[in-house]
Design an enzyme around this catalytic site. Structure first.
Site, PDB file in Angstrom:
ATOM      1  N   VAL A  15      -3.884  23.760 -86.488  1.00 40.21           N
ATOM      2  CA  VAL A  15      -2.963  24.900 -86.558  1.00 40.21           C
ATOM      3  C   VAL A  15      -1.519  24.421 -86.743  1.00 40.21           C
ATOM      4  O   VAL A  15      -0.768  24.968 -87.565  1.00 40.21           O
ATOM      5  CB  VAL A  15      -3.094  25.809 -85.308  1.00 40.21           C
ATOM      6  CG1 VAL A  15      -2.164  27.013 -85.416  1.00 40.21           C
ATOM      7  CG2 VAL A  15      -4.538  26.276 -85.137  1.00 40.21           C
ATOM      8  N   LYS A 106      -5.963  30.842 -76.896  1.00 41.36           N
ATOM      9  CA  LYS A 106      -6.689  31.974 -76.265  1.00 41.36           C
ATOM     10  C   LYS A 106      -7.186  31.639 -74.872  1.00 41.36           C
ATOM     11  O   LYS A 106      -7.203  32.501 -73.995  1.00 41.36           O
ATOM     12  CB  LYS A 106      -7.850  32.408 -77.144  1.00 41.36           C
ATOM     13  CG  LYS A 106      -8.885  31.316 -77.275  1.00 41.36           C
ATOM     14  CD  LYS A 106      -9.650  31.341 -78.541  1.00 41.36           C
ATOM     15  CE  LYS A 106     -10.195  29.946 -78.738  1.00 41.36           C
ATOM     16  NZ  LYS A 106     -10.519  29.591 -80.050  1.00 41.36           N
ATOM     17  N   GLU A 130      -0.288  36.318 -81.059  1.00 36.84           N
ATOM     18  CA  GLU A 130      -1.107  36.977 -82.093  1.00 36.84           C
ATOM     19  C   GLU A 130      -2.275  36.103 -82.552  1.00 36.84           C
ATOM     20  O   GLU A 130      -3.383  36.584 -82.788  1.00 36.84           O
ATOM     21  CB  GLU A 130      -0.205  37.330 -83.292  1.00 36.84           C
ATOM     22  CG  GLU A 130      -0.901  38.009 -84.441  1.00 36.84           C
ATOM     23  CD  GLU A 130      -1.485  39.368 -84.077  1.00 36.84           C
ATOM     24  OE1 GLU A 130      -0.702  40.304 -83.875  1.00 36.84           O
ATOM     25  OE2 GLU A 130      -2.716  39.495 -83.993  1.00 36.84           O
ATOM     26  N   VAL A 133      -6.274  35.678 -80.947  1.00 36.04           N
ATOM     27  CA  VAL A 133      -7.454  36.522 -81.175  1.00 36.04           C
ATOM     28  C   VAL A 133      -7.648  36.735 -82.668  1.00 36.04           C
ATOM     29  O   VAL A 133      -6.752  37.220 -83.362  1.00 36.04           O
ATOM     30  CB  VAL A 133      -7.295  37.907 -80.489  1.00 36.04           C
ATOM     31  CG1 VAL A 133      -8.507  38.791 -80.770  1.00 36.04           C
ATOM     32  CG2 VAL A 133      -7.106  37.751 -78.989  1.00 36.04           C
ATOM     33  N   GLY A 135      -7.802  34.809 -85.305  1.00 36.49           N
ATOM     34  CA  GLY A 135      -7.041  34.008 -86.275  1.00 36.49           C
ATOM     35  C   GLY A 135      -6.020  34.778 -87.092  1.00 36.49           C
ATOM     36  O   GLY A 135      -5.009  35.233 -86.562  1.00 36.49           O
ATOM     37  N   ILE A 137      -6.096  37.685 -88.516  1.00 34.42           N
ATOM     38  CA  ILE A 137      -6.089  39.162 -88.519  1.00 34.42           C
ATOM     39  C   ILE A 137      -4.980  39.653 -87.575  1.00 34.42           C
ATOM     40  O   ILE A 137      -4.967  39.279 -86.406  1.00 34.42           O
ATOM     41  CB  ILE A 137      -7.438  39.741 -88.035  1.00 34.42           C
ATOM     42  CG1 ILE A 137      -8.609  39.145 -88.817  1.00 34.42           C
ATOM     43  CG2 ILE A 137      -7.430  41.256 -88.122  1.00 34.42           C
ATOM     44  CD1 ILE A 137      -9.978  39.586 -88.311  1.00 34.42           C
ATOM     45  N   GLU A 191     -15.666  25.235 -82.045  1.00 32.93           N
ATOM     46  CA  GLU A 191     -14.796  24.511 -81.111  1.00 32.93           C
ATOM     47  C   GLU A 191     -15.311  23.066 -81.022  1.00 32.93           C
ATOM     48  O   GLU A 191     -16.466  22.797 -81.371  1.00 32.93           O
ATOM     49  CB  GLU A 191     -14.866  25.159 -79.726  1.00 32.93           C
ATOM     50  CG  GLU A 191     -14.406  26.606 -79.686  1.00 32.93           C
ATOM     51  CD  GLU A 191     -12.953  26.777 -80.062  1.00 32.93           C
ATOM     52  OE1 GLU A 191     -12.085  26.167 -79.429  1.00 32.93           O
ATOM     53  OE2 GLU A 191     -12.680  27.522 -81.015  1.00 32.93           O
ATOM     54  N   ASP A 202     -15.996  31.933 -75.811  1.00 33.60           N
ATOM     55  CA  ASP A 202     -14.847  32.034 -76.725  1.00 33.60           C
ATOM     56  C   ASP A 202     -14.572  33.510 -77.052  1.00 33.60           C
ATOM     57  O   ASP A 202     -13.428  33.971 -76.994  1.00 33.60           O
ATOM     58  CB  ASP A 202     -15.148  31.239 -78.003  1.00 33.60           C
ATOM     59  CG  ASP A 202     -14.034  31.348 -79.021  1.00 33.60           C
ATOM     60  OD1 ASP A 202     -13.022  30.648 -78.864  1.00 33.60           O
ATOM     61  OD2 ASP A 202     -14.154  32.151 -79.967  1.00 33.60           O
ATOM     62  N   LYS A 206     -11.327  36.278 -75.955  1.00 30.66           N
ATOM     63  CA  LYS A 206     -10.615  37.155 -76.900  1.00 30.66           C
ATOM     64  C   LYS A 206     -10.765  38.627 -76.482  1.00 30.66           C
ATOM     65  O   LYS A 206      -9.831  39.413 -76.609  1.00 30.66           O
ATOM     66  CB  LYS A 206     -11.140  36.931 -78.313  1.00 30.66           C
ATOM     67  CG  LYS A 206     -10.819  35.508 -78.824  1.00 30.66           C
ATOM     68  CD  LYS A 206     -11.649  35.133 -80.030  1.00 30.66           C
ATOM     69  CE  LYS A 206     -11.347  33.708 -80.501  1.00 30.66           C
ATOM     70  NZ  LYS A 206     -12.327  33.195 -81.452  1.00 30.66           N
TER      71      LYS A 206
END
Ligand code: HSE
Length: 441
Positions: A15, A106, A130, A133, A135, A137, A191, A202, A206
């Site tokens: 990321v 998260k 943001e 949750v 990615g 969207i 993951e 996971d 979220k």
């Protein structure tokens, strides 16, 4: 904050490198939105010698978080290092130093989100997440912004790409679970340890975040009921297909009269439901609001650039708030104190697969048991398994309470003619017929 905005990156993995790419490649867009340049001043890494895909100016790299957290020129900290305790500590220090924080973490937000939000507010800082949750969207802003004037009643999410990929491969290609998981790992959605993907944790993290924001109430991670996809049998996907359903790992968050339920469970979803067409690694979140009705947000739930886009949307929001002088103003008090719904207040349809003795009167015994609990059948399938004098029965109920369905399960297990309760799943999105028109296939 001068003419150039300086950010500090904590972490430079998938990321972090995506954030760098967006900042470098989309500078013109950022200047248009903010009227100023955005610049990554320092980057915290664990191993400076590691070779990376992105060409990095080595002078910006440090292994000492204090250099970034104490730098008066850095206004915004972007936490993309992952993990819980260290990340939490850095973020709390950043707030004490009056720096705004954006995170994609998260696990951290699900466990410590309210505490971190409180610390942000006390220091008049922004705290946005943001990217935590689904990615790329923009679902958190969709809920807290676009739908903020509505009363949201239900959120349903396909919020884990790994499991959606596995289920799509199992359903469409009859691929065994292990092979599909290996493909998902090779493609990089899973993951590092895929246990939290396949066991539903996971997705639960979220859903805790989504539930809190959707209903403005206090939801703890341990209040999310979780079951994963590890033990799914291909037979259930195939029976489901025959009955008009597709198997999905769905996160549910429902709220009615201050009573809340949040769960993640493999679900047989009607092929007519908007979420049924969400395939492979894609994510989607379906939100039902009292005024707006049905909405759905669809897109990539992971990946370097999609997730970095969500991170950068938060950075843009922070900087806009700085310009307006309104940072740290998020309401932290829950709007109401929720109760968790008891099984008698949770309603749904259920799929059940049984092995029973292939003898006269057995179905009538089962049917009387369900009748006594006021559960009626919508669909019934029966196949003899000849060699063993066993019959396999698949039932789909009409709407019933979870409490009554659980009672039925307990009683079935003690029936002499029922050899095995093979599986049971929630059914969602079925168009319910008027009682009395039970359809038998
Ligand atoms: N492992 C996660 C998934 C990545 O499969 O969706 C994004 O959180």
């Amino acid at each position: 904050m001068g003419n150039k905005i300086s950010v500090g990156l904590l972490g430079f993995g998938v990321v972090g490198s995506g954030v760098m790419q967006i900042i470098e490649n989309n500078q013109a867009e950022l200047i248009h939105q903010l009227g100023t340049e955005v610049h990554v001043k320092s980057i915290l890494v664990r191993n400076p010698a590691k070779s990376r895909n992105v060409d990095l100016d080595r002078t910006r790299i440090t292994t000492d978080p204090e250099i970034i957290l104490n730098d008066p020129e850095i206004d915004v900290i972007i936490e993309v290092m992952g993990g819980i305790d260290e990340a939490r500590e850095h973020i709390l220090k950043a707030f004490s130093a009056k720096k705004h924080v954006v995170t994609a973490n998260k696990d951290l937000v699900a466990l410590h989100g309210p505490e971190l939000q409180e610390a942000a507010n006390q220091n008049k800082c922004d705290f946005f997440y943001e990217a935590s949750v689904a990615g790329g969207i923009p679902i958190l802003r969709g809920i807290t912004g676009g739908l903020s004037a509505d009363r949201i009643q239900q959120v349903m999410g396909i919020v884990n790409g790994t499991t959606n990929y596995i289920l799509t491969k199992m359903a469409n290609e009859g691929m065994p679970y292990e092979d599909a998981l290996q493909e998902a790992q090779e493609l990089g959605f899973a993951e590092a340890d895929p246990t939290s993907d396949v066991e539903g944790l996971d997705a639960a993290r979220k859903m805790a975040i989504l539930g809190r924001l959707a209903f403005s109430t206090d939801i703890e991670l341990e209040e999310v009921e979780v079951s994963g996809i590890k033990n799914l049998a291909l037979e259930d996907l195939q029976y489901g297909d025959q009955l008009g359903y597709t198997m999905k790992l769905i996160g549910f968050a429902k709220c009615h009269d201050k009573e809340v339920e949040v769960s993640v469970e493999p679900t047989l979803l009607s092929k007519e439901h908007p979420l049924a067409d969400v395939k492979n690694e894609y994510n989607a979140v379906y939100v039902y609001g009292e005024a707006v009705g049905e909405t759905m947000f669809y897109g990539p739930g992971a990946g370097s650039l999609p997730t970095a886009t969500a991170v950068m949307s938060d950075v843009v929001e922070v900087i806009r708030n700085v310009r307006l002088g309104v940072n740290g103003n998020i309401v932290t008090e829950p709007r109401f104190k929720k109760e968790l719904k008891t099984p008698d207040h949770r309603f749904g349809q259920y799929y059940l697969r049984l092995h029973v003795k292939d003898e006269a009167g057995v179905f009538s015994t089962i049917s009387s048991l369900f009748h006594e609990l006021d559960i009626s059948f919508k669909r019934i399938l029966q196949n003899p398994i000849k060699k063993h004098e066993v019959a396999e029965i698949v039932l789909v109920t009409h709407q019933t309470s979870l409490g009554n369905f659980n009672k039925a399960l307990n009683q079935l297990e003690s029936l002499h003619d029922v050899l095995d309760v093979k599986s049971y799943y929630k059914v969602e999105g079925d168009v319910e017929h008027v009682a009395g028109t039970t359809e038998t296939l």
